[in-house]
Design a protein around this motif. Structure first.
Motif, PDB file in Angstrom:
ATOM      1  N   THR A 233       5.375  58.924  -4.659  1.00  0.00           N
ATOM      2  CA  THR A 233       5.344  57.827  -3.670  1.00  0.00           C
ATOM      3  C   THR A 233       4.007  57.471  -3.476  1.00  0.00           C
ATOM      4  O   THR A 233       3.782  56.239  -3.135  1.00  0.00           O
ATOM      5  N   LYS A 234       3.024  58.316  -3.688  1.00  0.00           N
ATOM      6  CA  LYS A 234       1.624  57.739  -3.608  1.00  0.00           C
ATOM      7  C   LYS A 234       1.269  56.906  -4.578  1.00  0.00           C
ATOM      8  O   LYS A 234       0.552  55.885  -4.273  1.00  0.00           O
TER       9      LYS A 234
ATOM     10  N   LYS B 140       3.239  54.855  -5.518  1.00  0.00           N
ATOM     11  CA  LYS B 140       4.043  53.852  -5.495  1.00  0.00           C
ATOM     12  C   LYS B 140       3.260  52.881  -4.514  1.00  0.00           C
ATOM     13  O   LYS B 140       3.182  51.786  -4.548  1.00  0.00           O
ATOM     14  N   LEU B 141       2.670  53.713  -3.461  1.00  0.00           N
ATOM     15  CA  LEU B 141       1.653  52.917  -2.467  1.00  0.00           C
ATOM     16  C   LEU B 141       0.716  52.249  -2.964  1.00  0.00           C
ATOM     17  O   LEU B 141       0.283  50.985  -2.664  1.00  0.00           O
TER      18      LEU B 141
ATOM     19  N   ILE C 149       1.915  49.022  -4.553  1.00  0.00           N
ATOM     20  CA  ILE C 149       2.087  48.047  -3.656  1.00  0.00           C
ATOM     21  C   ILE C 149       0.737  47.579  -2.993  1.00  0.00           C
ATOM     22  O   ILE C 149       0.526  46.239  -2.992  1.00  0.00           O
ATOM     23  N   PHE C 150       0.010  48.434  -2.527  1.00  0.00           N
ATOM     24  CA  PHE C 150      -1.240  47.951  -1.868  1.00  0.00           C
ATOM     25  C   PHE C 150      -2.564  47.678  -2.782  1.00  0.00           C
ATOM     26  O   PHE C 150      -3.607  46.851  -2.266  1.00  0.00           O
TER      27      PHE C 150
ATOM     28  N   VAL D 223      -3.431  44.161  -3.614  1.00  0.00           N
ATOM     29  CA  VAL D 223      -3.989  43.512  -2.427  1.00  0.00           C
ATOM     30  C   VAL D 223      -5.252  43.950  -2.196  1.00  0.00           C
ATOM     31  O   VAL D 223      -6.249  42.824  -1.778  1.00  0.00           O
TER      32      VAL D 223
ATOM     33  N   GLU E 281     -16.852  31.960  19.078  1.00  0.00           N
ATOM     34  CA  GLU E 281     -17.152  32.690  20.060  1.00  0.00           C
ATOM     35  C   GLU E 281     -18.834  32.928  20.044  1.00  0.00           C
ATOM     36  O   GLU E 281     -19.635  32.752  21.057  1.00  0.00           O
TER      37      GLU E 281
ATOM     38  N   GLN F 269     -12.273  17.032  -5.164  1.00  0.00           N
ATOM     39  CA  GLN F 269     -11.643  16.053  -4.281  1.00  0.00           C
ATOM     40  C   GLN F 269     -12.528  15.010  -3.891  1.00  0.00           C
ATOM     41  O   GLN F 269     -12.519  14.836  -2.891  1.00  0.00           O
TER      42      GLN F 269
ATOM     43  N   THR G 127      -4.167  -6.728   7.365  1.00  0.00           N
ATOM     44  CA  THR G 127      -3.828  -5.180   7.667  1.00  0.00           C
ATOM     45  C   THR G 127      -4.128  -4.852   9.030  1.00  0.00           C
ATOM     46  O   THR G 127      -3.258  -4.039   9.919  1.00  0.00           O
TER      47      THR G 127
ATOM     48  N   ARG H  51      -1.089  -9.027  16.851  1.00  0.00           N
ATOM     49  CA  ARG H  51      -2.214  -8.180  17.321  1.00  0.00           C
ATOM     50  C   ARG H  51      -3.470  -9.071  17.745  1.00  0.00           C
ATOM     51  O   ARG H  51      -4.307  -8.654  18.633  1.00  0.00           O
TER      52      ARG H  51
END
Lengths: 418, 405
Positions: free
Chosen positions: A3-4, A6-7, A10-11, A14, A182, A223, A273, A279
């Motif tokens: 499972t480790k 697998k962890l 997954i992460f 990321v 802030e 852009q 326009t 107007r």
């Protein structure tokens, strides 16, 4: 163990992606150089992204571009626009347009904050419109549109305890943008009250500055719009060699051709326009109550002057006229405008800003204005006759004497009589 | 005081992950840290409804107290008696705050009701559902703490998806085994990144970059086609808005589902490739699913049974048609009391009724061709009908025809 594994599956991606992103943004990397085509595009893009950024502007100003501060008139990119004339006749300078609809003194003051090195002892053009000087002054939403966290941080880090900086902090805190972060807000409050910015605030702001700078140099080249195509199209319709009489002749011809659907001397497309139908009727006598003589803008403008004086920038000011037929139709008071112009000129000349081109008497000239309040065809040519020698020839060093009284409420509300 | 809008910017996800990490570790080892979860939920609610939004926060507290009295009161009553009129009154009482919030801006133009807050509709759906299921007897015991957890489940508080009480309760109590929880984490990470693509890239592209420009052009052409404003730009607006609406809402829903998964709660999905729908009925099984299923279970079905039981309508074909009409009309009013939301509801009712006729016709004529081409045509027609309904929904026609003049 399974499972480790697998962890990690997954992460892991990321964590790696987040780590790379943080590295990319927080290391002071700098990210290369813009090519000259990007500079050219950015100089006429009139894009808030360019105004907010830093790197493109700095690089362009080091390569012979001269800042043209102004507002919506800069977007009238007809064939006699300063950017077109400078490119066509291979002038020693190229305009870098800074300003668009809604940009006023306060925006310009912050826009120039990170251009100190590039502006010191240099020349700039500043088109100052009477329309900025409304009773309310700078509109918060328009200010927010051009607001740059990067420039604000650059400003806070260098802020001093003097009248100008305390006033600027106060004005910034009156805008929602100034309160958008802030720690920035707390630092601004310190400056406003004459207290030093704390070490923690400085450290945080410097870290944020690095991130913003990396974003700026990574993304500001994308852009950019295609205003450059308009400039290049304009160049093609100009005579091959500079001749003031030929150009004037052409300006009359183009102006006549493009103002045929109304009696106010307004460009057809603008009229169609923005004003056609009911107007235009609604606008009859709609401006009788406008008054530009009392405004917080006068002190915001003083901030700009103060900055120019600190950096010994040689400035050519231009006060554009208002289309006289438009003023007459909407009931705009000409004596009021005259007094506004006089107040602006007084503020300038009292402090040693003597390069002032006041065009307010030209509102009646045909094809001088492109529409209601914006310079066009012959108007741009007239501007060129002052701007070109100012920028091309050597000018004497100006001697500015800044007077803090122009930051006062009293001055904002003083009406100058003839 | 800081105010954070749920899933509004990348920092929110950092806070979310940091806040949920202890909870996730607990779930990984088969334990739910109830106290921690309560505290962290309170903090997030405070961040969402605090600061500049404190008035909404007060409204939320008032609303929760009110619903506790209504729903809890009904639970106490239900133990002793089961009169229909009490049930009806309870449902009405439960809906009243939402009705006031929805009607206020229609009566006083532009005013927002003081008792409103972000997500009031979704909390109302949850409360009404409780009352109805208690009436049915499927919810037997009223557990006030679980009800509060259900109502105030912060990942879905602002805009759904709308969960069901019994499902939520089951997930809360029954902690997933490690293998299953790992699958949920896997999905959660996938959904968050898909959500980033939807909400921060595609929705930004369609909604922020393109839409204002197209809207401007369409308004410029408002005299086009005999003063109706029908122009190519308007058609462009229709498709762009539809894409924006989907990616914005689907992106948000993915975030909410993912956050729920991290907390060991399998909140149902809200979207299932809606633009692949073969007909309008299929569309409503794929678009804003938790809402349409809620309407199906608690309005459409109940109304249909009610009509059949009391023999209000003789013609059996008319019953679903009437139920659809009522169903979508209520949905229209729920979106807001403006002509375009109501027309949007009626339009979908009309579309689904026509669709029923077509399905009936198809059943009778078995020889009709059915192949990939006809399926493609069906998807194309459905897509365009849906996009047109979103044009109505957007309110842009209101701007174009009435306010821009």
């Amino acid at each position: 163990m399974k499972t480790k594994g697998k962890l990690w599956l997954i992460f892991g991606p990321v964590i790696i992606a987040a780590g790379l992103l943080i590295l990319l943004l927080s290391l002071p990397i700098g990210f290369g150089h813009f090519n000259s085509q990007t500079e050219k595009k950015a100089a006429v893009s009139l894009s808030p992204k360019v105004f907010r950024g830093r790197k493109i502007k700095q690089q362009a100003l080091e390569n012979g571009y001269v800042p043209f501060f102004g507002s919506s008139e800069l977007s009238r990119l007809d064939e006699f626009h300063p950017s077109v004339l400078a490119a066509k006749y291979h002038r020693s300078y190229r305009p870098f347009l800074l300003g668009n609809a809604g940009s006023q003194s306060l925006t310009h003051y912050f826009t120039m904050q990170n251009l100190g090195t590039q502006l010191k002892g240099k020349k700039v053009i500043f088109i100052i419109s009477p329309q900025w000087f409304t009773k309310e002054g700078q509109r918060p939403d328009a200010f927010g549109f051009y607001y740059s966290p990067l420039q604000t941080i650059d400003w806070i880090i260098n802020a001093k305890n003097d009248t100008a900086d305390r006033y600027a902090a106060k004005r910034l805190l009156e805008m929602p943008s100034g309160r958008s972060s802030e720690i920035g807000e707390a630092a601004l409050e310190n400056v406003e009250h004459g207290k030093p910015v704390s070490e923690f605030q400085k450290m945080f702001l410097k870290f944020k500055e690095t991130i913003l700078l990396n974003e700026d140099s990574l993304f500001s080249r994308f852009q950019l719009n295609n205003n450059l195509a308009k400039v290049q199209k304009g160049e093609k319709s100009l005579p091959a060699h500079y001749s003031i009489s030929k150009l004037n002749h052409l300006a009359v011809k183009v102006g006549r051709r493009e103002t045929t659907n109304n009696k106010l001397g307004i460009k057809n497309t603008f009229y169609k326009t923005r004003l056609s139908g009911n107007r235009i009727k609604d606008l009859k006598d709609s401006q009788t109550k406008l008054d530009y003589r009392r405004s917080p803008e006068y002190s915001d403008f003083e901030l700009v002057l103060n900055q120019f004086a600190k950096w010994h920038v040689n400035v050519q000011f231009i006060i554009p006229p208002i289309n006289a037929r438009w003023a007459d139709y909407t009931g705009l008071s000409i004596p009021m405008i005259r007094q506004t112009d006089q107040k602006i000129e007084y503020q300038l000349r009292q402090q040693g800003f003597n390069n002032v081109l006041d065009l307010s008497d030209y509102g009646n000239e045909k094809y001088f204005m492109e529409d209601t309040i914006h310079l066009g065809w012959r108007g741009w040519l007239k501007v060129d006759q002052t701007v070109n020698p100012f920028l091309t020839n050597k000018q004497p060093q100006p001697n500015y004497i800044i007077q803090n009284r122009f930051f006062s409420k009293n001055w904002q509300n003083t009406v100058k009589n003839e | 005081m800081i105010n954070l809008q749920p899933y509004g910017n990348p920092m929110y996800f950092v806070y979310l992950l940091v806040g949920l990490l202890p909870l996730m570790i607990g779930l990984y080892f088969g334990k739910r840290f109830v106290v921690y979860q309560t505290i962290i939920s309170a903090i997030f609610l405070l961040l969402i409804f605090g600061g500049s939004k404190w008035q909404q926060g007060l409204a939320l507290i008032g609303y929760i107290v009110y619903q506790f009295i209504v729903v809890g009161g009904y639970a106490v009553y239900k133990r002793r008696a089961n009169q229909t009129w009490v049930f009806v009154c309870t449902v009405i009482l439960s809906i009243i705050p939402l009705v006031i919030v929805k009607i206020t801006p229609a009566i006083q133009v532009g005013r927002q009701s003081l008792i409103g807050f972000l997500g009031i509709s979704y909390l109302t759906f949850k409360s009404v559902q409780m009352v109805m299921e208690m009436r049915d007897g499927t919810i037997k015991k009223f557990d006030p703490i679980m009800f509060a957890r259900f109502l105030l489940f912060f990942p879905t508080i602002s805009s759904g998806p709308i969960d069901r009480y019994r499902r939520f309760q089951h997930d809360y109590i029954q902690i997933p085994d490690r293998k299953h929880y790992l699958q949920m984490l896997d999905k959660a990470v996938h959904y968050i990144f898909l959500g980033f693509l939807y909400k921060f890239i595609l929705s930004y592209l369609f909604g922020t970059m393109m839409l204002p420009k197209i809207a401007h052009i369409a308004i410029m052409h408002r005299e086009a086609f005999f003063h109706t404003g029908i122009s190519l730009a308007l058609v462009g607006y229709m498709y762009t808005y539809s894409m924006y609406l989907f990616f914005d809402f689907a992106g948000y829903s993915l975030f909410a589902v993912a956050a729920s998964y991290l907390m060991g709660i399998e909140t149902p999905m809200n979207f299932n490739q809606p633009f692949k729908a073969h007909n309008i009925k299929d569309f409503w099984n794929r678009w804003h699913m938790t809402l349409s299923f809620w309407f199906r279970d608690f309005i459409f079905m109940r109304l249909t049974f009610f009509i059949m039981k009391h023999r209000l309508i003789k013609n059996r074909k008319r019953i679903p048609q009437v139920a659809y009409l009522a169903n979508f009309l209520i949905m229209g009013f729920w979106h807001g009391v403006t002509w375009y939301y109501i027309v949007y509801g009626l339009f979908h009712a009309g579309a689904i009724i026509i669709n029923d006729y077509w399905l009936g016709f198809k059943k009778k004529h078995r020889q009709l061709p059915h192949n990939r081409l006809t399926e493609g045509i069906a998807i194309f027609i459905t897509f365009n009908v849906v996009c047109f309904s979103f044009l109505i929904f957007s309110g842009f026609l209101n701007t174009l025809w009435f306010s821009a003049r």
